[in-house]
Design an enzyme around this catalytic site. Structure first.
Site, PDB file in Angstrom:
ATOM      1  N   TYR A 184      -1.973  -0.853  10.614  1.00  0.00           N
ATOM      2  CA  TYR A 184      -2.050  -1.043   9.162  1.00  0.00           C
ATOM      3  C   TYR A 184      -0.768  -0.537   8.499  1.00  0.00           C
ATOM      4  O   TYR A 184      -0.170  -1.223   7.666  1.00  0.00           O
ATOM      5  CB  TYR A 184      -3.272  -0.313   8.600  1.00  0.00           C
ATOM      6  CG  TYR A 184      -3.513  -0.576   7.132  1.00  0.00           C
ATOM      7  CD1 TYR A 184      -4.119  -1.757   6.710  1.00  0.00           C
ATOM      8  CD2 TYR A 184      -3.129   0.346   6.156  1.00  0.00           C
ATOM      9  CE1 TYR A 184      -4.336  -2.011   5.357  1.00  0.00           C
ATOM     10  CE2 TYR A 184      -3.342   0.102   4.807  1.00  0.00           C
ATOM     11  CZ  TYR A 184      -3.950  -1.069   4.409  1.00  0.00           C
ATOM     12  OH  TYR A 184      -4.149  -1.325   3.074  1.00  0.00           O
ATOM     13  N   SER A 242       0.873  -1.191   0.000  1.00  0.00           N
ATOM     14  CA  SER A 242       0.000   0.000   0.000  1.00  0.00           C
ATOM     15  C   SER A 242       0.899   1.226   0.000  1.00  0.00           C
ATOM     16  O   SER A 242       2.089   1.127   0.356  1.00  0.00           O
ATOM     17  CB  SER A 242      -0.854  -0.007   1.276  1.00  0.00           C
ATOM     18  OG  SER A 242      -1.484   1.247   1.487  1.00  0.00           O
TER      19      SER A 242
HETATM   20  P1  NAI Z   1     -11.458  -6.168   0.198  1.00  0.00           P
HETATM   21  O1  NAI Z   1     -11.910  -6.062   1.612  1.00  0.00           O
HETATM   22  O2  NAI Z   1     -12.378  -5.789  -0.888  1.00  0.00           O
HETATM   23  O3  NAI Z   1     -10.880  -7.636  -0.096  1.00  0.00           O
HETATM   24  C1  NAI Z   1     -10.029  -8.298   0.800  1.00  0.00           C
HETATM   25  C2  NAI Z   1     -10.250  -9.805   0.679  1.00  0.00           C
HETATM   26  O4  NAI Z   1      -9.329 -10.462   1.570  1.00  0.00           O
HETATM   27  C3  NAI Z   1     -11.675 -10.233   1.093  1.00  0.00           C
HETATM   28  O5  NAI Z   1     -12.225 -11.081   0.105  1.00  0.00           O
HETATM   29  C4  NAI Z   1     -11.446 -10.973   2.399  1.00  0.00           C
HETATM   30  O6  NAI Z   1     -12.390 -12.015   2.647  1.00  0.00           O
HETATM   31  C5  NAI Z   1     -10.031 -11.521   2.213  1.00  0.00           C
HETATM   32  N1  NAI Z   1      -9.391 -11.860   3.472  1.00  0.00           N
HETATM   33  C6  NAI Z   1      -9.336 -11.119   4.605  1.00  0.00           C
HETATM   34  N2  NAI Z   1      -8.699 -11.791   5.578  1.00  0.00           N
HETATM   35  C7  NAI Z   1      -8.333 -12.993   5.053  1.00  0.00           C
HETATM   36  C8  NAI Z   1      -7.650 -14.135   5.565  1.00  0.00           C
HETATM   37  N3  NAI Z   1      -7.225 -14.183   6.830  1.00  0.00           N
HETATM   38  N4  NAI Z   1      -7.439 -15.189   4.746  1.00  0.00           N
HETATM   39  C9  NAI Z   1      -7.908 -15.166   3.472  1.00  0.00           C
HETATM   40  N5  NAI Z   1      -8.570 -14.122   2.932  1.00  0.00           N
HETATM   41  C10 NAI Z   1      -8.775 -13.048   3.725  1.00  0.00           C
HETATM   42  O7  NAI Z   1     -10.141  -5.256   0.137  1.00  0.00           O
HETATM   43  P2  NAI Z   1      -9.273  -4.703  -1.092  1.00  0.00           P
HETATM   44  O8  NAI Z   1      -9.427  -3.241  -1.085  1.00  0.00           O
HETATM   45  O9  NAI Z   1      -9.495  -5.470  -2.313  1.00  0.00           O
HETATM   46  O10 NAI Z   1      -7.816  -4.994  -0.500  1.00  0.00           O
HETATM   47  C11 NAI Z   1      -6.954  -5.999  -1.006  1.00  0.00           C
HETATM   48  C12 NAI Z   1      -5.556  -5.688  -0.534  1.00  0.00           C
HETATM   49  O11 NAI Z   1      -5.179  -4.413  -1.034  1.00  0.00           O
HETATM   50  C13 NAI Z   1      -5.390  -5.623   0.976  1.00  0.00           C
HETATM   51  O12 NAI Z   1      -4.158  -6.205   1.347  1.00  0.00           O
HETATM   52  C14 NAI Z   1      -5.373  -4.130   1.249  1.00  0.00           C
HETATM   53  O13 NAI Z   1      -4.692  -3.818   2.440  1.00  0.00           O
HETATM   54  C15 NAI Z   1      -4.676  -3.619   0.025  1.00  0.00           C
HETATM   55  N6  NAI Z   1      -4.900  -2.220  -0.286  1.00  0.00           N
HETATM   56  C16 NAI Z   1      -6.176  -1.738  -0.511  1.00  0.00           C
HETATM   57  C17 NAI Z   1      -6.370  -0.410  -0.791  1.00  0.00           C
HETATM   58  C18 NAI Z   1      -7.734   0.190  -1.027  1.00  0.00           C
HETATM   59  O14 NAI Z   1      -7.846   1.429  -1.001  1.00  0.00           O
HETATM   60  N7  NAI Z   1      -8.755  -0.608  -1.297  1.00  0.00           N
HETATM   61  C19 NAI Z   1      -5.225   0.526  -0.853  1.00  0.00           C
HETATM   62  C20 NAI Z   1      -3.934  -0.086  -0.649  1.00  0.00           C
HETATM   63  C21 NAI Z   1      -3.805  -1.419  -0.372  1.00  0.00           C
END
Ligand code: NAI
Length: 254
Positions: A158, A145
């Site tokens: 985070y 991130s």
């Molecule tokens: P999201 O919440 O839409 O998707 C995250 C997914 O990870 C979900 O499907 C969830 O069930 C899964 N997950 C959570 N804990 C888990 C575990 N213990 N084992 C297996 N699966 C698990 O979030 P998003 O936005 O798609 O984020 C994806 C990645 O991108 C994350 O690492 C987040 O920190 C990172 N990120 C997101 C940003 C944003 O603005 N959306 C910005 C920068 C980084």
């Protein structure tokens, strides 16, 4: 459909939503067979359905990235079904408590964020690399991130976890470059996903303020992150390793 990843097998963790889902679909559109892993079965299966409806090849594995046995079983299932593992996007993550200064933060929240966002990526690297080493090739992308590149207030766990992911990425790249394995991180700015929806809470004023923090003046899309993921996984990025690449509308250039 293009064919930059024809013949490759890709694993995507956190593939049931947001950046993971969009990246899984993008990897499949480039010809990869894709394993979608998540704790959310409904979301993960929906991603698989989106891929197979477009004639792609994918299946879902339910796995919690904080549990070593689940991560090992996820890699075993991949190799058993597809015979190999060429690319991985270690992307599962949570935001944890937001808006909380360090002195008021709960220890449980710290543990949970570090467990999923940092230890989870380490466990994935450990088991993926063990397989890739035998074959002398592989490309791994960790989702960090902008919070892994610069500090920020009221979300220290985070930020610490994502700085950790960047450090882990560099260490892994150095240790396994000679084994033909590339390891890089993508560092998104705020991207329109369910995580961003939770952070913004439907507050238009807050969204406008956060959009203005990105020099391009808007939030990013999961597709814009997926483009970089595909490129890093592909042979087009054959001399790129140990990099933490921003997809952030200029956020960290400030
Ligand atoms: P999201 O919440 O839409 O998707 C995250 C997914 O990870 C979900 O499907 C969830 O069930 C899964 N997950 C959570 N804990 C888990 C575990 N213990 N084992 C297996 N699966 C698990 O979030 P998003 O936005 O798609 O984020 C994806 C990645 O991108 C994350 O690492 C987040 O920190 C990172 N990120 C997101 C940003 C944003 O603005 N959306 C910005 C920068 C980084």
């Amino acid at each position: 459909m293009s064919d930059r990843l024809q013949g490759k097998v890709a694993l995507v963790t956190g593939g049931g939503s947001g950046i993971g889902r969009t990246s899984a679909i993008a990897l499949a559109n480039e010809g990869a067979r894709v394993v979608v892993a998540d704790i959310n079965t409904g979301g993960g299966q929906a991603t698989v359905d989106a891929i197979t409806e477009c004639d792609g090849d994918a299946f879902f594995v339910k796995a919690d990235m904080t549990i070593s046995a689940d991560v090992q079983a996820m890699i075993d299932a991949t190799v058993e079904a597809y015979g190999q593992l060429d690319c991985a996007l270690n992307n599962a993550g949570i935001e944890g408590a937001v808006g909380v200064p360090i002195a008021d933060a709960e220890e449980d929240d710290w543990d949970r964020v570090i467990d999923i966002n940092l230890k989870g990526v380490w466990l994935c690297l450990k088991h993926e690399i063990a397989h890739m080493q035998k074959h002398g090739r592989g490309s791994i992308v960790n989702t960090a991130s902008v919070a892994g590149l610069v500090g920020g207030t009221f979300g220290a766990a985070y930020h610490a976890s994502k700085h950790g992911v960047v450090g882990l990425t560099k260490s892994a790249a150095l240790e396994y470059g000679s084994s033909g394995i590339r390891v890089n991180a993508v560092c998104p700015g705020v991207i329109r996903t369910e995580m961003a929806d939770r952070l913004l809470g439907g507050d238009d004023t807050r969204e406008a303020r956060i959009a203005a923090q990105h020099p391009l003046g808007r939030l990013g899309t999961p597709e814009e992150v997926a483009e970089m993921v595909v490129w890093l996984c592909s042979d087009s990025a054959s001399f790129v390793t140990g990099a933490a690449l921003s997809v952030d509308g200029g956020y960290v250039a400030q």
